[in-house]
Design an enzyme around this catalytic site. Sequence first.
Site: not given
Length: 476
Positions: A380, A172, A281, A247
């Site tokens: 973040e 997906k 990231c 992750e």
Amino acid sequence: MHLPDATRFFVDGQWYRPEVADIHSVVNPATETAVGDIAYGTPADVDRAVAAAKAAFPTFARTSVAERRELLEAINARLIERNDEIAWGISQAMGAPIALARGAQAPSGPQHFGQIIRELDRFAFEEVLGTTRVRHEPIGVCALITPWNWPLNQIATKVAPAIAAGCTMVLKPSELAPFDAIILAGIMEEVGVPKGVFNLIHGDGAGVGAPLTAHRDVDMVSFTGSTRAGIAISHAAAPTIKCVSLELGGKSAAIILPSADLEEAVTRCVQGVMENTGQSCNARTRILVPDDQYQEAVSIAVRAAEALTVGNPERDVDVGPVANKAQYDRVVSLISQGIAEGATCLTGGPMRPAGLARGYFVAPTLFGDVRPDMTIAREEVFGPVAVLMRYRTVTEAIEVANDSDYGLSGAVWAGSREEAVAVAEELRTGMVHINGACLDSAAPFGGYKMSGNGREWGRYGLEEFLELKSVYGAGI
């Protein structure tokens, strides 16, 4: 260039249009206009795809390493041939500058397929320990859920090792950037990947992601994305005790030591954050500099940020738009919050860059006078935003770098490699770049703490898709 049809799914070796599906637009973030439609699947589509993967697994798990290597080689060759087409699809969907899409985004697919092929050539699927034969066997049916920021990269780091291990899968991809995944599915069909081994369905987290990760016939979930979603996936997977490899996000620090070349270190740190519009990231968004070099570092950083061009990703620019409206709103909100909390906005800010009234554009933004407790230093942002922070001693710099819920990446700049390595060993993070060293596809990619619990890339990425079986007495 024609964009592929995202209203079809690829399951059990065939394309089909879902009978019941919501149709949404894929929006180009540079123009805020639709460039295509995408169908969101339902739990019924999940059941169909998982059933196909389950049926295909026993046969595919018994294929030889040579057979799986041949498939990987064929897929890799087609990815290379279709680089520009893949790059165009990525750029149109998530706004990567076309030069970055052609030179890094699209080539990351072959990079990881190629590395996994090399790993297959030397990986021992059996070994003898004492009197026991230890076997590495495919883990089973895998749910692969990938993000929009480096779409083909994240797909390749999951699909390639899954095939190499002998697993079957349901992918997906992000519903916001689906085109490269569709091209890959077409390649799978073209090269003759056995039906049911690779299945592609589209949808959002609620309609497809949740039932896929909770499905009793899924043996493993490999997810790349936000920490929030990673937590939800872990909860969904827990009742069936399936393996979950995550992750997730990061708030990584770059420590510039007094002995480093300040001009080079600060410039490259700023440029690294702003690549891909800050949507990586592992971006080192906290730049730590010695207190007595702070003012000079600010001047260098501002100069580096303001030298970057922002604009239409189809042109020769350094920074494109933020990938979607939700992310744009979040980035702008966090910039405004940084200002409200007392940080100094050195350049950039929450307003669109001059001349860009349309599109999700954010100017490269730097903050100074940032304390470790400020939101802009802890959350973040996932946009073209970096903070400069002072430190008095190297011990303090290490403490500030480690004072984070995350632990994905980091960097150390120093006058010597030995000095940099000594500091790197003190950082609680999964990766550290020494004096600008690049990523290495043979090395593991992943983090500590809330940055995840799995590893991708190379041999370690392959091992994520393998179970261990001890056959006692077989090693005599």
